[in-house]
Design a protein around this motif. Structure first.
Motif, PDB file in Angstrom:
ATOM      1  N   TYR A 133       0.836  -1.205   0.000  1.00  0.00           N
ATOM      2  CA  TYR A 133       0.000   0.000   0.000  1.00  0.00           C
ATOM      3  C   TYR A 133       0.870   1.253   0.000  1.00  0.00           C
ATOM      4  O   TYR A 133       1.837   1.349   0.751  1.00  0.00           O
ATOM      5  CB  TYR A 133      -0.889  -0.030   1.243  1.00  0.00           C
ATOM      6  N   HIS A 134       0.503   2.231  -0.829  1.00  0.00           N
ATOM      7  CA  HIS A 134       1.234   3.495  -0.898  1.00  0.00           C
ATOM      8  C   HIS A 134       0.237   4.632  -1.092  1.00  0.00           C
ATOM      9  O   HIS A 134      -0.573   4.589  -2.010  1.00  0.00           O
ATOM     10  CB  HIS A 134       2.228   3.506  -2.070  1.00  0.00           C
ATOM     11  N   ARG A 135       0.331   5.641  -0.233  1.00  0.00           N
ATOM     12  CA  ARG A 135      -0.503   6.833  -0.432  1.00  0.00           C
ATOM     13  C   ARG A 135       0.379   7.943  -0.993  1.00  0.00           C
ATOM     14  O   ARG A 135       0.797   8.864  -0.291  1.00  0.00           O
ATOM     15  CB  ARG A 135      -1.194   7.256   0.860  1.00  0.00           C
ATOM     16  N   LYS A 136       0.639   7.830  -2.303  1.00  0.00           N
ATOM     17  CA  LYS A 136       1.516   8.772  -2.990  1.00  0.00           C
ATOM     18  C   LYS A 136       0.763   9.621  -4.007  1.00  0.00           C
ATOM     19  O   LYS A 136       1.376  10.305  -4.828  1.00  0.00           O
ATOM     20  CB  LYS A 136       2.634   8.011  -3.709  1.00  0.00           C
ATOM     21  N   GLY A 137      -0.559   9.563  -3.967  1.00  0.00           N
ATOM     22  CA  GLY A 137      -1.336  10.336  -4.913  1.00  0.00           C
ATOM     23  C   GLY A 137      -1.555   9.605  -6.229  1.00  0.00           C
ATOM     24  O   GLY A 137      -1.082   8.486  -6.437  1.00  0.00           O
ATOM     25  N   MET A 138      -2.291  10.260  -7.104  1.00  0.00           N
ATOM     26  CA  MET A 138      -2.576   9.737  -8.447  1.00  0.00           C
ATOM     27  C   MET A 138      -2.140  10.769  -9.481  1.00  0.00           C
ATOM     28  O   MET A 138      -2.515  11.938  -9.416  1.00  0.00           O
ATOM     29  CB  MET A 138      -4.079   9.474  -8.595  1.00  0.00           C
ATOM     30  N   LEU A 139      -1.319  10.330 -10.416  1.00  0.00           N
ATOM     31  CA  LEU A 139      -0.907  11.201 -11.512  1.00  0.00           C
ATOM     32  C   LEU A 139      -1.950  11.120 -12.618  1.00  0.00           C
ATOM     33  O   LEU A 139      -2.200  10.051 -13.170  1.00  0.00           O
ATOM     34  CB  LEU A 139       0.459  10.770 -12.057  1.00  0.00           C
ATOM     35  N   GLY A 184      -0.044  17.405 -20.641  1.00  0.00           N
ATOM     36  CA  GLY A 184       0.210  17.916 -19.305  1.00  0.00           C
ATOM     37  C   GLY A 184      -0.237  16.909 -18.264  1.00  0.00           C
ATOM     38  O   GLY A 184      -0.841  15.882 -18.586  1.00  0.00           O
ATOM     39  N   SER A 185       0.052  17.204 -16.995  1.00  0.00           N
ATOM     40  CA  SER A 185      -0.336  16.276 -15.931  1.00  0.00           C
ATOM     41  C   SER A 185      -0.566  17.023 -14.628  1.00  0.00           C
ATOM     42  O   SER A 185      -0.033  18.122 -14.413  1.00  0.00           O
ATOM     43  CB  SER A 185       0.730  15.201 -15.726  1.00  0.00           C
ATOM     44  N   ILE A 186      -1.375  16.411 -13.781  1.00  0.00           N
ATOM     45  CA  ILE A 186      -1.669  16.952 -12.452  1.00  0.00           C
ATOM     46  C   ILE A 186      -1.527  15.807 -11.457  1.00  0.00           C
ATOM     47  O   ILE A 186      -2.068  14.712 -11.672  1.00  0.00           O
ATOM     48  CB  ILE A 186      -3.093  17.533 -12.381  1.00  0.00           C
ATOM     49  N   LEU A 187      -0.799  16.038 -10.381  1.00  0.00           N
ATOM     50  CA  LEU A 187      -0.680  15.050  -9.326  1.00  0.00           C
ATOM     51  C   LEU A 187      -1.737  15.361  -8.271  1.00  0.00           C
ATOM     52  O   LEU A 187      -1.700  16.407  -7.625  1.00  0.00           O
ATOM     53  CB  LEU A 187       0.711  15.090  -8.693  1.00  0.00           C
ATOM     54  N   PHE A 188      -2.709  14.456  -8.119  1.00  0.00           N
ATOM     55  CA  PHE A 188      -3.731  14.593  -7.085  1.00  0.00           C
ATOM     56  C   PHE A 188      -3.256  13.814  -5.865  1.00  0.00           C
ATOM     57  O   PHE A 188      -3.039  12.605  -5.936  1.00  0.00           O
ATOM     58  CB  PHE A 188      -5.073  14.090  -7.596  1.00  0.00           C
ATOM     59  N   THR A 189      -3.092  14.520  -4.755  1.00  0.00           N
ATOM     60  CA  THR A 189      -2.284  13.999  -3.652  1.00  0.00           C
ATOM     61  C   THR A 189      -3.013  13.054  -2.702  1.00  0.00           C
ATOM     62  O   THR A 189      -2.371  12.390  -1.893  1.00  0.00           O
ATOM     63  CB  THR A 189      -1.724  15.169  -2.827  1.00  0.00           C
TER      64      THR A 189
END
Length: 413
Positions: A133-139, A184-189
């Motif tokens: 498990y990792h809570r690193k966001g979603m790119l 482009g990209s957005i990291l949703f944390t």
């Protein structure tokens, strides 16, 4: 022998109902037609996507899908057949794809999604389970200028702590295999990811050690009623009685049909491709190719791509054309690399027309509880649904006395 609680179906929702009921001191029996080694839950992307991903029934989904079909990039295939239930489902889906419902659904996703993440984290800490498990966001990666600009505009009203707009160089750091076609990209944390196989096997092993009874490779085909209660369920060879029954049978509605309970959901066939790739090209976190409906999730020893929804299909086999389509769309926006140790998978997800799960107590047979219809979000909401089901049973709640059922169950929407 009369048991306490029987759960029919050992997907992630069934296992999480068993986990919470066991923690509450209940004796639980799980019955499944398989051996829990490759059910639909195993094919999940592993992206816990309650935040900033939206839902299937979003405003404009019909026109967007038509445009994607013309470009050969559509994630959806509808097999025409004379099935009134499918036509009804499609009509209700189109009606659900409006701004008002979309906003409400997103708020519910966030409420129960955050609860789920805390529960997964608690399970790992208290029970020493390894979910990778990792809570690193979603790119979120965009391949179309219009959708990227639209998402940037939407972000203006969001809490700036919940996202980060990445430059081309930063995008490359998070997605080394991405090519120059990415707009482009957005990291949703707030999002997290894990390995669904580990979740299923670790949870099953834990429950077995704790004394939860598993009856596997036994298909329940009948349900009997007496005095406004479920009396028993039966396979071809055995009959089982219990105080409480939970239906968690995924897309399969045979037992609900026998009870004459109409469940508004359809089997949606999805695909995944699991493979190994050069470590230097692996994404840092779970990545959504937003315009392609492709999710790429890194795991400890592999990477998984998930995509495609086929409606109206009854074919249980992997269709090569669908796998080729996923690869073709993916390869348009990534650097060339060799996929090794490829495993292709397909399975059916129980999809409701408004993205809302179906759970709660049966209105007529009071010892029957439903926990179904989570579609592609089974992993994202299963612990929360399991916790709600535990409360319904242990506190003997009617649906009208459960705020969670009234808020989040499709029976009341």
């Amino acid at each position: 022998m009369k048991r306490d609680t029987i759960i029919i179906g050992a997907g992630v929702v069934g296992l999480m109902c068993a986990y919470h009921l066991h923690k509450a001191g209940r004796k639980v029996t799980i019955i499944d037609e398989g051996d829990i080694t490759d059910c639909t839950s195993f094919g999940n992307a592993g992206l816990l996507s309650a935040f900033d991903k939206g839902c299937l029934a979003y405003p404009g989904v019909i026109s967007t899908t038509m445009k994607q079909m013309l470009k050969g990039e559509s994630p959806v295939n509808i097999h025409p057949k004379l099935d009134p239930k499918l036509f009804t489902w499609l009509f209700k889906f189109a009606a659900s794809a409006n701004e008002k419902r979309f906003k409400r659904t997103v708020m519910l996703f966030e409420k129960y999604g955050e609860d789920t993440l805390k529960l997964y984290e608690k399970m790992q800490k208290e029970d020493n389970l390894d979910f990778d498990y990792h809570r690193k966001g979603m790119l979120s990666v965009f391949t179309e200028d219009a959708t990227y600009e639209k998402k940037l505009k939407e972000c203006e009203s969001k809490d700036k702590k919940t996202y980060k707009i990445l430059s081309k160089e930063e995008t490359k750091e998070y997605l080394p295999c991405g090519n120059e076609k990415i707009k482009g990209s957005i990291l949703f944390t707030r999002n997290a990811h894990f390995d669904p196989k580990r979740v299923m096997l670790e949870t099953k092993e834990f429950l077995e050690k704790e004394g939860v009874e598993f009856i596997l490779n036994e298909k329940i085909i009948d349900i009997k009623f007496s005095n406004k209660k479920v009396k028993s369920v039966s396979s071809l060879t055995n009959t089982y009685e219990a105080e409480n029954f939970i239906l968690s049978t995924g897309y399969q509605t045979l037992l609900a049909d026998i009870r004459k309970k109409s469940l508004m959901m359809t089997p949606a066939k999805g695909y995944s491709i699991t493979f190994s790739m050069p470590n230097e090209l692996k994404p840092k976190t779970s990545t959504l190719f937003s315009d392609l409906f492709i999710v790429m999730t890194p795991r400890r020893d592999s990477v998984r791509l998930t995509s495609k929804l086929e409606l109206g299909s009854t074919d249980t086999k992997v269709v090569k054309e669908q796998i080729d389509s996923i690869k073709s769309n993916f390869e348009k926006y990534t650097l060339p690399f060799e996929m090794k140790d490829i495993k292709e998978w397909t399975g059916f997800r129980p999809l409701t027309p408004n993205d809302i799960p179906l759970f709660g107590r049966d209105e007529e047979y009071k010892n029957l509880v439903y926990a179904m219809g989570m579609g592609w979000l089974g992993m994202t909401f299963a612990p929360s649904i399991g916790k709600i089901v535990r409360k319904i049973i242990t506190k003997d709640l009617e649906n009208k006395n459960s705020d969670d059922v009234l808020l989040f169950s499709g029976f009341y929407q």
